[in-house]
Design a protein around this motif. Sequence first.
Motif, short mmCIF file in Angstrom:
data_model
loop_
_atom_site.label_atom_id
_atom_site.label_comp_id
_atom_site.label_asym_id
_atom_site.label_seq_id
_atom_site.Cartn_x
_atom_site.Cartn_y
_atom_site.Cartn_z
N LEU B 75 0.83 -1.03 0.11
CA LEU B 75 -0.05 0.08 -0.16
C LEU B 75 0.83 1.38 -0.26
O LEU B 75 2.03 1.21 0.43
N PHE B 76 0.33 2.40 -0.21
CA PHE B 76 0.78 3.61 -0.22
C PHE B 76 0.71 4.24 1.21
O PHE B 76 -0.23 4.58 1.62
N ALA B 77 1.92 4.35 1.91
CA ALA B 77 1.70 4.61 3.20
C ALA B 77 1.25 5.90 3.54
O ALA B 77 0.75 6.34 4.72
N TRP B 78 1.46 6.91 2.58
CA TRP B 78 1.05 8.33 2.70
C TRP B 78 -0.43 8.62 2.27
O TRP B 78 -0.74 9.60 2.52
N ARG B 79 -1.02 7.57 1.91
CA ARG B 79 -2.48 7.87 1.63
C ARG B 79 -3.39 7.29 2.64
O ARG B 79 -2.93 5.97 2.98
N THR B 80 -4.59 7.51 2.79
CA THR B 80 -5.59 6.92 3.71
C THR B 80 -5.96 5.73 3.00
O THR B 80 -5.81 5.41 1.65
N VAL B 81 -6.55 4.81 3.51
CA VAL B 81 -7.12 3.74 3.15
C VAL B 81 -7.97 4.05 1.70
O VAL B 81 -7.85 3.42 0.74
N ARG B 82 -9.15 4.86 2.00
CA ARG B 82 -9.92 5.24 0.78
C ARG B 82 -8.88 5.68 -0.55
O ARG B 82 -9.11 5.39 -1.44
N ASP B 83 -7.95 6.51 -0.06
CA ASP B 83 -7.10 7.21 -1.33
C ASP B 83 -6.28 6.26 -1.86
O ASP B 83 -5.86 6.05 -3.01
#
Lengths: 284, 268
Positions: B75-83
């Motif tokens: 996952l992208f650590a800097w984005r929220t789950v939704r993003d």
Amino acid sequence: MIAAETSAGKRLQRNAAPVAAPSHVAGRNGLRQFALQAVFYALLFAAWWIVAERGIFPAYLLPSPKDVGEYLQTSVAEERLLPAIGTSTLRGAIGYVVALVVGTVLGLALARIRLLDDTVGGAVVGLQSLPSICWFPLALIWFGLNEKAVQFVVIMGAVFAVTLAVRSGVRNLPPLTLRAAQSLGATGINLWIHVLLPAILPAFLSGMRQGWAFAWRSLMAAELLSQSLKEGVGHLLATGRDLNDMAMVLGVIAVILFLGIAVDRIVFAPLEKIVASRWGVEGA
Amino acid sequence: MPIVVQNVGRVYPTGTVAIENISLTINDGQFVSLIGPSGCGKSTLLSMMAGLDAPTSGNLAVSGRVGVVFQEPALFAWRTVRDNVSFGLQMQGVGKEERNARAEAALKMVHLSNFARSYPHELSGGMRQRTAIARALVTDPDVLLMDEPFGALDAQTRSLLQSELLRVWEQTGKTVVFVTHGLDEALTLSTRIVLMSARPGRVLADLAIDAPRPRDTQTDPSLRAAYETLRELLTKEVESVARAEHDRDWEGMSKPVATAAEQFGADI
Ligand SMILES: Nc1ncnc2c1ncn2[C@@H]1O[C@H](COP(=O)(O)OP(=O)(O)OP(=O)(O)O)[C@@H](O)[C@H]1O
Ligand SMILES: [Mg+2]
């Protein structure tokens, strides 16, 4: 019986600790540390005051805190200290911003272009170990004794720290993150804006922080050696020495120290904290 | 025919031959499970199908848009789950409102609606993996490549997500390639099971599974038969690897290794 009970009790405590501890313990430790430091500095200050007032050393070697305070007051009143602070901060900021831009671009290029890294990369690592004031004579010959020469030293002081931080930030990206992004259709500029740059932000911030520390040091060194320029705090320090005015020297040192720490604490520490908590990076 | 694999081999720069001469044609709408011993090149094959790696020999063609669930969430650590979930839509240029709505629908499907605003490091391992599944599904790809997507989940969540996946597959007719170590899981889900040999991976068996749904692997006789066939092949495969590795020690070690191999074959 008693021994068994105690050990069971201990085990219980040990189990319970990690759950309740973090914020609690951190808060208490922080407070304790703060109190200890406050006491330490108060004692140091008191010792200085007493030694100076007793006249154990002549005042021109060790002025009392009162003399230093008076110098700072007069200097502010004479409208000399604050303009000097402004001049130095602006100088530092200009060189720093240039170093930030150049360092970032160079770091990204090194991380992505193998040939460049094998050639220029090695040189950057080497140059990083050179104290930036060593560039001053060269800068004087190239530019003359002017703002450009000072800026050159500041830039050379900060640029490689930023470069290396950006380079290692990109290099240490988990390859799977990039592959995931590519599989979701991120290519070219999108890959840069939405994945590579945010992914390296934590590394970039610590590079920024280090870069500022280097920039500020380099600037002070350069100002000490360039008295004819518009007066900055480094110049005040040199003037204090020329006048044999120890109160001025100590006062200006305190100001330089304060400015360096203040920028670090006010600008970088909170930024790093925000990023670390959002990115889930441990330890910052 | 969305996926055509022709005599594909993959040798890593380290010299490891991960895959050797695999040929496979996967038709529209098939649900294919890939099974094989650990390290036999399943992830390698999948990442070539995803276009993230190139074969070192042979040809591989995939038509249609591809969605990938990796073996790790990535996952992208800097984005929220939704993003994280809406990332693919953003790359396609879908407007903010629509992509948020679609991301939230996808999150609902993996039972993570309440965590839409969390960051990945605030989730458990299984929740991260579910986020990755939602992220791959949200763009509605034609081909879904999934690398042990349910491996990190508890049995209840796994069976919930299996039914969700089946529902999506039945409704949309996507082509699915699904790597798993669970024979039961493969038999429950697939229309076809491809069994790979130990490294270097080749195709050992290729079975059509056409039992009616919903399936019960315990009672359906055709599934039981397929289970036995696959288990036997796998046990042999693992045994032969063990034999090669243990060389002359084989006789002395035959008992424990054979037992381990049997267990491994039962549910690799
Ligand atoms: N980047 C790499 N460089 C070198 N060798 C690799 C690389 N990736 C995988 N391999 C090797 O290729 C072989 C196949 O790896 P792969 O990940 O495809 O196996 P797998 O079937 O997915 O295994 P598992 O079931 O354990 O996930 C392994 O022997 C592994 O060591
Ligand atoms: Mg794998």
